[in-house]
Design a protein around this motif. Structure first.
Motif, mmCIF file in Angstrom:
data_model
loop_
_atom_site.group_PDB
_atom_site.id
_atom_site.type_symbol
_atom_site.label_atom_id
_atom_site.label_comp_id
_atom_site.label_asym_id
_atom_site.label_seq_id
_atom_site.Cartn_x
_atom_site.Cartn_y
_atom_site.Cartn_z
ATOM 1 N N ARG A 34 0.645 -1.262 0.041
ATOM 2 C CA ARG A 34 0.174 0.104 0.133
ATOM 3 C C ARG A 34 0.911 1.271 -0.099
ATOM 4 N NH1 ARG A 34 -5.321 -0.776 2.323
ATOM 5 N NH2 ARG A 34 -5.994 -2.681 1.530
ATOM 6 N N LEU A 35 1.882 1.169 0.625
ATOM 7 C CA LEU A 35 2.844 2.589 0.836
ATOM 8 C C LEU A 35 3.467 2.668 -0.556
ATOM 9 C CD1 LEU A 35 4.604 1.945 4.332
ATOM 10 C CD2 LEU A 35 2.973 3.727 3.607
ATOM 11 N N GLN A 36 4.054 1.524 -1.256
ATOM 12 C CA GLN A 36 4.530 1.506 -2.378
ATOM 13 C C GLN A 36 3.761 1.990 -3.595
ATOM 14 O OE1 GLN A 36 6.445 -2.403 -2.876
ATOM 15 N NE2 GLN A 36 8.229 -1.777 -1.676
ATOM 16 N N THR A 37 2.572 1.992 -3.509
ATOM 17 C CA THR A 37 1.696 2.308 -4.741
ATOM 18 C C THR A 37 0.817 3.483 -4.380
ATOM 19 O OG1 THR A 37 -0.087 0.911 -3.607
ATOM 20 C CG2 THR A 37 1.261 -0.014 -5.383
ATOM 21 N N PRO A 41 3.737 10.036 -0.853
ATOM 22 C CA PRO A 41 4.548 9.352 0.110
ATOM 23 C C PRO A 41 4.362 10.148 1.577
ATOM 24 C CG PRO A 41 5.914 10.833 -1.229
ATOM 25 C CD PRO A 41 4.454 10.980 -1.693
ATOM 26 N N GLY A 42 5.051 9.524 2.655
ATOM 27 C CA GLY A 42 4.950 10.078 3.862
ATOM 28 C C GLY A 42 4.360 9.437 5.159
ATOM 29 N N GLN A 43 3.463 8.488 4.496
ATOM 30 C CA GLN A 43 2.732 7.622 5.666
ATOM 31 C C GLN A 43 3.601 6.612 6.376
ATOM 32 O OE1 GLN A 43 -1.123 6.409 4.417
ATOM 33 N NE2 GLN A 43 -1.892 5.895 6.333
ATOM 34 N N SER A 44 3.464 6.115 7.507
ATOM 35 C CA SER A 44 4.345 5.274 8.169
ATOM 36 C C SER A 44 3.663 3.911 8.233
ATOM 37 C CB SER A 44 4.352 5.733 9.477
ATOM 38 O OG SER A 44 3.289 5.565 10.455
ATOM 39 N N LEU A 45 4.427 2.776 8.290
ATOM 40 C CA LEU A 45 3.985 1.518 8.351
ATOM 41 C C LEU A 45 2.824 1.174 9.279
ATOM 42 C CD1 LEU A 45 4.519 -1.358 7.046
ATOM 43 C CD2 LEU A 45 5.674 -1.721 9.293
ATOM 44 N N ILE A 46 3.031 1.951 10.559
ATOM 45 C CA ILE A 46 2.037 1.527 11.523
ATOM 46 C C ILE A 46 0.857 2.410 11.294
ATOM 47 C CG2 ILE A 46 1.639 2.141 14.057
ATOM 48 C CD1 ILE A 46 3.806 -0.289 13.480
ATOM 49 N N SER A 47 0.900 3.596 10.655
ATOM 50 C CA SER A 47 -0.359 4.205 10.495
ATOM 51 C C SER A 47 -0.885 3.761 9.336
ATOM 52 C CB SER A 47 -0.020 5.871 10.220
ATOM 53 O OG SER A 47 0.689 5.859 8.833
ATOM 54 N N MET A 48 -0.323 2.908 8.559
ATOM 55 C CA MET A 48 -0.943 2.516 7.433
ATOM 56 C C MET A 48 -1.747 1.337 7.764
ATOM 57 S SD MET A 48 -1.835 1.936 4.141
ATOM 58 C CE MET A 48 -0.921 3.164 3.195
ATOM 59 N N PHE A 255 12.133 7.861 -4.381
ATOM 60 C CA PHE A 255 11.153 6.868 -4.611
ATOM 61 C C PHE A 255 11.398 5.310 -4.503
ATOM 62 C CE2 PHE A 255 11.793 5.639 -8.794
ATOM 63 C CZ PHE A 255 10.672 4.445 -9.225
ATOM 64 N N MET A 256 12.821 5.147 -5.089
ATOM 65 C CA MET A 256 13.222 3.750 -5.094
ATOM 66 C C MET A 256 13.475 2.927 -4.091
ATOM 67 S SD MET A 256 15.960 4.328 -8.272
ATOM 68 C CE MET A 256 16.477 2.550 -8.639
ATOM 69 N N PHE A 257 13.433 4.057 -2.781
ATOM 70 C CA PHE A 257 13.668 3.333 -1.444
ATOM 71 C C PHE A 257 12.609 3.749 -0.609
ATOM 72 C CE2 PHE A 257 18.015 3.434 -3.322
ATOM 73 C CZ PHE A 257 18.470 2.120 -3.111
ATOM 74 N N ARG A 258 11.561 4.214 -1.097
ATOM 75 C CA ARG A 258 10.129 4.376 -0.436
ATOM 76 C C ARG A 258 9.832 3.097 0.107
ATOM 77 N NH1 ARG A 258 4.474 6.442 -2.795
ATOM 78 N NH2 ARG A 258 5.970 8.125 -3.479
ATOM 79 N N GLY A 259 9.487 3.088 1.507
ATOM 80 C CA GLY A 259 9.126 2.005 2.083
ATOM 81 C C GLY A 259 10.075 0.989 2.302
ATOM 82 N N TRP A 260 11.600 1.569 2.666
ATOM 83 C CA TRP A 260 12.523 0.613 3.010
ATOM 84 C C TRP A 260 12.358 0.104 4.406
ATOM 85 C CZ3 TRP A 260 16.034 -0.169 7.124
ATOM 86 C CH2 TRP A 260 17.114 -0.923 6.695
#
Length: 288
Positions: A34-37, A41-48, A255-260
């Protein structure tokens, strides 16, 4: 001693281990996709994850689980099985129980490419199922499960759609297997030989798999982001280079490392559980 070297473990051990890990880490994988698509950008894993639970319901964090399990059953069974088979063949041929990195890398690259090829159809369905509820209602695919998804893709699109994103998936399969499996083998050997850890202890397996997860996340992040976007794209003629060019233009090279971090939070535990389960299967020789 020579007899112990010739133990042939079942081909499916790697796939079974990865499926077990998938059950643990699927919600993290869903949030990562979901974060990658996401368009912004900017949302965190926990918030997602929190957003998915509150807006869609708790069990939605397991959206696409059947496709994830099918992907591991195809992709991971193939890459782990072929890697171990080729490695054992080399050991038997060369009488060298500890193959050098220069041997393990090409073996892992072949294994990863074949795994990416075999696992591509289930990966397409997996990406779509995980991202389906974010689409407008009229654009949702509403696959009931992985097999329903494969059937509907063949029926409403064509067989070639099951291999959408194949090139970045092959690249990712090569990079993932080379960075994850080879790093684990090398790290485990170093921990045993240099740090004098017990090769049968879970702490040794945990340490080696943690290092493997760190390396694999960093190496695979760019291709993983591009692959996710291609498989989820509505326009079938969008290729990796178009998506890459447009994304760099509008979002920058970052963007290539978005969601690292979410990728590592997902891939780290996935790698650890996979190798811990794999070592236990080998220890107890399940199914042998």
């Amino acid at each position: 001693m020579s007899g112990s070297k010739k133990i042939q473990y079942p081909f499916w051990y790697g796939g079974a281990s990865s499926m077990a890990a998938c059950l643990v880490t699927h919600p993290l994988d869903l949030a990562k996709v979901r974060l990658q698509t996401a368009s912004k950008p900017g949302q965190s894993l926990i918030s997602m994850i929190y957003q998915i639970i509150t807006k869609e319901g708790f069990f939605k964090i397991y959206s696409g689980l059947t496709a994830s399990l099918l992907r591991q059953a195809t992709y991971s069974t193939t890459r782990f099985g072929i890697y171990e088979f080729l490695k054992e063949e080399y050991i038997e041929y060369s009488h060298n129980p500890k193959p050098a990195t220069g041997i393990l890398l090409p073996i892992s690259m072949i294994s990863g490419a074949l795994g990416g090829l075999v696992g591509n159809p289930s990966d397409v369905v997996n990406i779509r199922m995980q991202n389906d509820s974010t689409l407008p209602k009229e654009q949702r695919r509403n696959y009931k499960n992985a097999f329903d998804g494969i059937y509907k893709i063949i029926k409403t699109e064509n067989v070639s759609s099951l291999f959408r994103g194949l090139y970045p998936n092959l690249v990712r399969g090569v990079l993932m297997t080379a960075s994850q499996v080879v790093t684990y083998d090398i790290a485990k050997t170093l921990l045993v030989d240099k740090v004098h850890l017990d090769p049968s202890k879970k702490s040794t397996h945990f340490s080696a798999s943690l290092l493997a997860g760190l390396v694999a996340t960093t190496v695979c992040s760019p291709t993983d982001v591009v692959k996710t976007r291609i498989m989820n794209a509505k326009v079938s003629n969008e290729n990796a280079f178009t998506i890459l060019k447009d994304a760099i233009k509008t979002e920058g090279i970052g963007f290539m490392f978005r969601g690292w971090l979410p990728s590592f939070i997902r891939l780290g535990p996935h790698t650890i559980v996979t190798f811990l389960v794999l070592e236990q299967l080998r220890k107890y020789k399940l199914g042998m």
